[in-house]
Design a protein around this motif. Structure first.
Motif, PDB file in Angstrom:
ATOM      1  N   ASP A  92       0.832  -1.209   0.000  1.00  0.00           N
ATOM      2  CA  ASP A  92       0.000   0.000   0.000  1.00  0.00           C
ATOM      3  C   ASP A  92       0.867   1.259   0.000  1.00  0.00           C
ATOM      4  OD1 ASP A  92      -2.429  -1.354  -0.044  1.00  0.00           O
ATOM      5  OD2 ASP A  92      -2.494  -1.541   2.140  1.00  0.00           O
ATOM      6  N   ILE A  93       1.931   1.225   0.792  1.00  0.00           N
ATOM      7  CA  ILE A  93       2.867   2.354   0.821  1.00  0.00           C
ATOM      8  C   ILE A  93       3.604   2.461  -0.510  1.00  0.00           C
ATOM      9  CG2 ILE A  93       4.950   3.264   1.914  1.00  0.00           C
ATOM     10  CD1 ILE A  93       2.478   3.563   3.633  1.00  0.00           C
ATOM     11  N   CYS A  94       4.047   1.335  -1.027  1.00  0.00           N
ATOM     12  CA  CYS A  94       4.752   1.349  -2.310  1.00  0.00           C
ATOM     13  C   CYS A  94       3.862   1.882  -3.426  1.00  0.00           C
ATOM     14  CB  CYS A  94       5.249  -0.056  -2.654  1.00  0.00           C
ATOM     15  SG  CYS A  94       6.598  -0.653  -1.606  1.00  0.00           S
ATOM     16  N   LEU A  95       2.578   1.535  -3.400  1.00  0.00           N
ATOM     17  CA  LEU A  95       1.649   2.018  -4.418  1.00  0.00           C
ATOM     18  C   LEU A  95       1.500   3.536  -4.342  1.00  0.00           C
ATOM     19  CD1 LEU A  95      -0.255   0.830  -6.629  1.00  0.00           C
ATOM     20  CD2 LEU A  95      -2.087   1.006  -4.950  1.00  0.00           C
ATOM     21  N   ARG A  96       1.364   4.041  -3.122  1.00  0.00           N
ATOM     22  CA  ARG A  96       1.284   5.494  -2.941  1.00  0.00           C
ATOM     23  C   ARG A  96       2.526   6.184  -3.508  1.00  0.00           C
ATOM     24  NH1 ARG A  96       2.582   7.252   2.955  1.00  0.00           N
ATOM     25  NH2 ARG A  96       4.611   6.638   2.108  1.00  0.00           N
ATOM     26  N   ASP A  97       3.676   5.664  -3.139  1.00  0.00           N
ATOM     27  CA  ASP A  97       4.921   6.323  -3.522  1.00  0.00           C
ATOM     28  C   ASP A  97       5.241   6.141  -4.995  1.00  0.00           C
ATOM     29  OD1 ASP A  97       5.060   7.020  -0.871  1.00  0.00           O
ATOM     30  OD2 ASP A  97       6.436   5.407  -0.324  1.00  0.00           O
ATOM     31  N   ALA A  98       4.927   4.971  -5.536  1.00  0.00           N
ATOM     32  CA  ALA A  98       5.156   4.752  -6.961  1.00  0.00           C
ATOM     33  C   ALA A  98       4.312   5.708  -7.800  1.00  0.00           C
ATOM     34  CB  ALA A  98       4.850   3.302  -7.334  1.00  0.00           C
ATOM     35  N   PHE A 108      15.893  16.885   3.633  1.00  0.00           N
ATOM     36  CA  PHE A 108      16.156  16.645   2.225  1.00  0.00           C
ATOM     37  C   PHE A 108      14.917  16.130   1.484  1.00  0.00           C
ATOM     38  CE2 PHE A 108      20.556  16.725   3.583  1.00  0.00           C
ATOM     39  CZ  PHE A 108      21.275  17.104   2.455  1.00  0.00           C
ATOM     40  N   GLY A 109      13.764  16.079   2.123  1.00  0.00           N
ATOM     41  CA  GLY A 109      12.631  15.361   1.572  1.00  0.00           C
ATOM     42  C   GLY A 109      11.882  16.072   0.467  1.00  0.00           C
ATOM     43  N   LEU A 110      11.353  15.260  -0.461  1.00  0.00           N
ATOM     44  CA  LEU A 110      10.448  15.752  -1.493  1.00  0.00           C
ATOM     45  C   LEU A 110       8.996  15.653  -1.059  1.00  0.00           C
ATOM     46  CD1 LEU A 110      12.048  13.983  -4.613  1.00  0.00           C
ATOM     47  CD2 LEU A 110      12.489  16.310  -3.790  1.00  0.00           C
ATOM     48  N   VAL A 111       8.723  14.716  -0.151  1.00  0.00           N
ATOM     49  CA  VAL A 111       7.358  14.450   0.293  1.00  0.00           C
ATOM     50  C   VAL A 111       7.362  14.245   1.803  1.00  0.00           C
ATOM     51  CG1 VAL A 111       5.338  12.953   0.027  1.00  0.00           C
ATOM     52  CG2 VAL A 111       6.861  13.333  -1.926  1.00  0.00           C
ATOM     53  N   GLY A 130      -0.218   6.937   6.914  1.00  0.00           N
ATOM     54  CA  GLY A 130      -0.097   6.694   5.484  1.00  0.00           C
ATOM     55  C   GLY A 130      -0.405   7.888   4.612  1.00  0.00           C
ATOM     56  N   SER A 131      -0.935   8.972   5.202  1.00  0.00           N
ATOM     57  CA  SER A 131      -1.198  10.177   4.413  1.00  0.00           C
ATOM     58  C   SER A 131       0.111  10.893   4.113  1.00  0.00           C
ATOM     59  CB  SER A 131      -2.153  11.108   5.152  1.00  0.00           C
ATOM     60  OG  SER A 131      -1.591  11.537   6.384  1.00  0.00           O
ATOM     61  N   ALA A 132       0.091  11.757   3.105  1.00  0.00           N
ATOM     62  CA  ALA A 132       1.317  12.419   2.667  1.00  0.00           C
ATOM     63  C   ALA A 132       0.994  13.780   2.070  1.00  0.00           C
ATOM     64  CB  ALA A 132       2.035  11.550   1.642  1.00  0.00           C
ATOM     65  N   GLN A 133       2.018  14.621   2.003  1.00  0.00           N
ATOM     66  CA  GLN A 133       1.875  15.917   1.357  1.00  0.00           C
ATOM     67  C   GLN A 133       3.144  16.238   0.593  1.00  0.00           C
ATOM     68  OE1 GLN A 133       0.454  19.132   3.790  1.00  0.00           O
ATOM     69  NE2 GLN A 133       0.631  20.666   2.174  1.00  0.00           N
ATOM     70  N   LEU A 134       2.969  16.662  -0.660  1.00  0.00           N
ATOM     71  CA  LEU A 134       4.103  17.075  -1.474  1.00  0.00           C
ATOM     72  C   LEU A 134       4.721  18.342  -0.880  1.00  0.00           C
ATOM     73  CD1 LEU A 134       2.603  16.672  -5.073  1.00  0.00           C
ATOM     74  CD2 LEU A 134       3.623  14.935  -3.583  1.00  0.00           C
ATOM     75  N   ARG A 135       6.031  18.454  -1.042  1.00  0.00           N
ATOM     76  CA  ARG A 135       6.747  19.638  -0.589  1.00  0.00           C
ATOM     77  C   ARG A 135       7.139  20.484  -1.789  1.00  0.00           C
ATOM     78  NH1 ARG A 135       8.956  19.769   4.308  1.00  0.00           N
ATOM     79  NH2 ARG A 135      10.915  20.647   3.533  1.00  0.00           N
ATOM     80  N   TRP A 175      -4.759  -0.533  -8.587  1.00  0.00           N
ATOM     81  CA  TRP A 175      -3.683   0.452  -8.747  1.00  0.00           C
ATOM     82  C   TRP A 175      -3.984   1.773  -8.035  1.00  0.00           C
ATOM     83  CZ3 TRP A 175       0.610  -1.585 -10.428  1.00  0.00           C
ATOM     84  CH2 TRP A 175       0.554  -2.702 -11.270  1.00  0.00           C
ATOM     85  N   LYS A 176      -5.152   1.891  -7.412  1.00  0.00           N
ATOM     86  CA  LYS A 176      -5.548   3.163  -6.799  1.00  0.00           C
ATOM     87  C   LYS A 176      -4.957   3.308  -5.404  1.00  0.00           C
ATOM     88  CE  LYS A 176      -9.576   6.093  -5.935  1.00  0.00           C
ATOM     89  NZ  LYS A 176     -11.052   6.227  -6.028  1.00  0.00           N
ATOM     90  N   VAL A 177      -4.428   4.487  -5.121  1.00  0.00           N
ATOM     91  CA  VAL A 177      -3.851   4.795  -3.806  1.00  0.00           C
ATOM     92  C   VAL A 177      -4.979   4.988  -2.796  1.00  0.00           C
ATOM     93  CG1 VAL A 177      -2.466   6.466  -2.513  1.00  0.00           C
ATOM     94  CG2 VAL A 177      -1.815   5.832  -4.859  1.00  0.00           C
ATOM     95  N   LYS A 178      -4.867   4.353  -1.649  1.00  0.00           N
ATOM     96  CA  LYS A 178      -5.945   4.423  -0.662  1.00  0.00           C
ATOM     97  C   LYS A 178      -5.727   5.511   0.387  1.00  0.00           C
ATOM     98  CE  LYS A 178      -4.411   1.003   2.784  1.00  0.00           C
ATOM     99  NZ  LYS A 178      -4.777  -0.271   3.436  1.00  0.00           N
ATOM    100  N   PHE A 179      -4.532   6.113   0.406  1.00  0.00           N
ATOM    101  CA  PHE A 179      -4.232   7.136   1.401  1.00  0.00           C
ATOM    102  C   PHE A 179      -4.549   8.531   0.864  1.00  0.00           C
ATOM    103  CE2 PHE A 179      -1.028   3.741   2.240  1.00  0.00           C
ATOM    104  CZ  PHE A 179      -1.528   3.318   3.471  1.00  0.00           C
TER     105      PHE A 179
END
Length: 481
Positions: free
Chosen positions: A65-71, A306-309, A315-320, A398-402
């Motif tokens: 699930d994490i890999c799908l989000r990040d991919a 150094f992060g991009l995200v 499991g939630s995320a935000q772009l930087r 293939w859909k991200v759940k987070f």
């Protein structure tokens, strides 16, 4: 080309395989097309050094699930390669490897970890070079050798980090490279490049390169020669240029290279936010005759900034802003043309190993390598016991759940990985995203309008960065030392 499995539900989507690449002299090459391959990469180590947890089975490629989000986010960014610093060979990586594979991304894998007994040390390297260490190293090879998107293995990362380490370390790093290459030759169905990721310490950088890339007399001796060479470099900071950042020194120093060279880390984080103006130079005509691209450090935001995200434990995320700026720089380039360059018919020849290649006083100039430690040759000849095996599998969703947000806080809607056609690598525009709610800018299309951290520093002398994903997917089984 594509291994199928009955381990997932009927009706699942079949992931297409990327084309396994080859090293032809100084370039990565697609053997089907004859085109050179430029690495457009990101260092992938969610959780930083605290994330790799061998006891619980966590590593960056253990939670699908994490890999799908990040991919999905990396696919939209335009990335075609991830570098993963720490992997647990006892964990099943099939789904994560299959997700990145379908997204058109290769994997460069460090075989070491920060734990004692799982890396070659900078201090007294002979004390860390023993059969149990190689057993674990070969287990990593076994776990990933059958994925078509496994691009290369790093036998070491920044083990040489100052002039003092140049005295004892080089023969042992070259010996580990030899042992891994011999294992791959014996047990893999295809060649997989093995090489070294160097610290950009200019006093010893070119001696390090010469020591690892020169050719010994006899075919057997040449198995110790690295197939690739990479460096972690942070000399380009802010709005710099080719000479100010001393990239000209790198090009001149490596000119005539007989193996692919690339940045295994780049992306100075001062000033911040980063603007990544080096991207156009790395993939421009000043560098591509010598360099084969690079890997931006790093994907997730950690204490080192150094992060991009940015990630949360749910499991939630935000772009930087760094993500947006890097995407803009990628979007300015014509990667269709960049990736269509043909490898030249002529090749560069590696020099014969000789003490005259070494220019730094105190750097090892003896090319007699240690023999494999007791028990190691049997592992190479017979293979390790209970070897983990990886294979490409079907992915049923293939859909991200987070929940994932843009840098402005707007939510990205319908975020998903877009499986690419067979033999296709990812590039800006392969996945354009689907939009936002709340008036944000969207994930865009990759178009123009749309010093390394403590984690990266040597640990127990090995300089191997640890990483992990948020949770474990499945355990494949333990291997026996």
């Amino acid at each position: 080309m594509l291994l199928q499995t009955a381990l997932v539900a009927l009706g699942a989507t079949l992931a297409a395989a990327v084309q396994p690449l080859e090293v032809q002299d100084q370039f990565f090459v697609n053997p089907k097309t004859g085109n050179r391959f430029q690495i457009v990469g990101v260092a992938y180590q969610p959780g930083g050094s605290a994330g790799y947890d061998e006891a619980s089975g966590r590593d960056p490629l253990s939670d699908p699930d994490i890999c799908l989000r990040d991919a999905a986010l990396l696919q939209i960014l335009g990335v075609n390669t991830i570098r993963v610093y720490n992997v647990n060979p006892n964990v099943n990586h099939d789904k994560c490897a299959s997700i990145f594979n379908a997204a058109g991304m290769y994997m460069v894998l460090d075989v070491n970890s920060p734990l004692v007994g799982e890396s070659l040390t900078s201090y007294h390297p002979w004390e860390s070079y023993y059969a149990a260490y190689l057993n674990r190293t070969f287990a990593v090879v076994e776990a990933f050798k059958d994925y078509p998107n496994t691009l290369a293995f790093f036998s070491g990362n920044e083990v040489l980090n100052n002039e003092e380490t140049g005295a004892d370390v080089p023969p042992y790093v070259r010996a580990v490279t030899r042992d891994i290459k011999n294992y791959v030759k014996k047990h893999s169905t295809r060649p997989i490049p093995v090489g070294y990721s160097a610290a950009d310490v200019r006093d010893i950088l070119f001696d390090t390169y010469n020591y690892f890339q020169c050719t010994l007399d006899g075919d057997d001796g040449n198995m110790s020669r690295g197939d690739i060479f990479a460096l972690n470099s942070y000399s380009w900071c802010g709005d710099s240029n080719f000479k100010k950042a001393k990239y000209d020194e790198l090009v001149n120093g490596f000119k005539g290279n007989a193996v692919p060279i690339f940045f295994s880390e780049y992306g100075c984080n001062t000033p911040s936010p980063r603007i990544f103006t080096e991207v156009s130079t790395i993939y421009g005509n000043q560098m591509t005759d010598v360099f084969s691209g690079g890997v931006v450090y790093e994907y997730t935001q950690e204490d080192n900034n150094f992060g991009l995200v940015s990630m949360k434990t749910d499991g939630s995320a935000q772009l930087r802003t760094d993500y947006d700026d890097l995407k803009k720089q990628y979007g300015k380039l014509d990667f269709t043309t960049i990736q269509a360059q043909k490898a030249p018919s002529s090749s560069n020849k590696a020099p014969v190993c000789d003490e005259k290649l070494i220019t730094t006083k105190g750097f090892n100039s003896n090319f007699t390598l240690p023999v494999p430690p007791p028990g190691a040759q049997a592992l190479i000849d017979d293979g390790i016991k209970h070897a983990p095996k990886g294979q490409i599998v079907k992915i049923d969703n293939w859909k991200v759940k987070f929940t994932v947000k843009n840098s402005d806080g707007s939510v990205i809607t319908n975020l998903a990985v877009k499986p690419l056609a067979d033999d296709t690598i990812n590039s800006p525009g392969s996945n354009t995203g689907s939009g936002t709610s709340g008036g944000g800018s969207g994930t865009g299309t990759g178009e123009p309008d749309a010093t390394p951290s403590d984690d990266a520093a040597p640990i127990t002398g090995a300089g191997v960065v640890s990483a992990a994903a948020m949770s474990i997917f499945a355990v494949l089984g333990a291997f026996i030392m």
